[in-house]
Design an enzyme around this catalytic site. Structure first.
Site, PDB file in Angstrom:
ATOM      1  N   SER A  82       0.835  -1.192   0.000  1.00 13.31           N
ATOM      2  CA  SER A  82       0.000   0.000   0.000  1.00 13.31           C
ATOM      3  C   SER A  82       0.875   1.248   0.000  1.00 13.31           C
ATOM      4  CB  SER A  82      -0.962  -0.052   1.193  1.00 13.31           C
ATOM      5  OG  SER A  82      -2.037   0.841   1.008  1.00 13.31           O
ATOM      6  N   LYS A 134     -21.024  19.051   7.044  1.00 13.23           N
ATOM      7  CA  LYS A 134     -20.101  19.143   8.166  1.00 13.23           C
ATOM      8  C   LYS A 134     -19.966  17.838   8.935  1.00 13.23           C
ATOM      9  CE  LYS A 134     -17.334  21.245  11.008  1.00 13.23           C
ATOM     10  NZ  LYS A 134     -15.981  21.639  10.584  1.00 13.23           N
TER      11      LYS A 134
END
Length: 216
Positions: A82, A134
């Site tokens: 990764s 948000k």
């Protein structure tokens, strides 16, 4: 380059097995700037870490090698997966030990739905906020499909950046990299997939690097 990779860390993080991209860049800059250093070998043993900052670090490592005209090699001993693979593939030659793993060219994000546990604990959360997005992805409710789609779009964009980085560094097609589907490769299978160049120990990689320097 060992352990879990993060963009920033402290001395306590390092003691806990974290390696920061800032520290790797600082070490590399010091090494490449040292007139006594003729080449750099990255020893990598990490299953990955944060996406933020890793592509910039990989590009910086390749740029340092090119501007100083010093070889940059890497060895996966025992893993470069990764984010760690994004760093390792910046090297012009990538070794791996006999049982090492490389690849996992993918991106993952996790959402934990704690709403059932909250209810069992007698807790109810109400978010008062400004800005429609948000509190997207908060853990105290199931993930709405629209929010999941937004997160997936972000993941897909990061994945494409990762694929393009690997394809450019390893000189293989983006389709071939995407076709790995984040698979992990070991030993000869990694070489066959174009993700590594040679099998050997760190000592053997170092000796080969010394021999290359002796002939140039």
């Amino acid at each position: 380059i060992l352990g879990t990779l993060v963009r920033r860390s402290s001395y306590l993080g390092a003691a806990s097995g974290l390696t920061s991209y800032f520290d790797v860049e600082a070490m590399a800059e010091q090494a490449f700037a040292d007139s006594q250093v003729k080449a750099v070998l990255l020893e990598v043993d990490s299953s990955g870490g944060e996406a933020g900052g890793v592509f910039d670090l990989a590009q910086r490592l390749r740029s340092l090698a090119q501007t100083t005209n010093k070889p940059l090699w890497a060895i996966a001993d025992e893993s470069a997966l990764s984010a760690a693979y994004a760093i390792a593939c910046a090297a012009e030659r990538l070794w791996l030990t006999r049982t090492a793993e490389v690849g996992s060219i993918g991106v993952v994000a996790v959402h934990v739905d704690e709403s059932v546990a909250d209810a069992k604990a007698g807790l109810a959360y109400r978010f008062l906020h400004a800005g429609q997005y948000k509190v997207d992805g908060h853990p105290h409710a199931p993930l709405p499909p629209a929010v999941a789609a937004d997160i997936q779009t972000d993941i897909d964009g990061l994945h494409t950046q990762f694929i393009d980085l690997v394809a450019g560094f390893r000189r293989i097609s983006p389709d071939a990299v995407r076709g790995t589907e984040a698979r992990v490769y070991r030993g000869e299978a990694a070489i066959a997939a174009g993700l590594a160049d040679q099998i050997g120990t760190t000592r053997e990689a170092m000796a080969a690097l010394h021999r290359q320097l002796a002939t140039t």
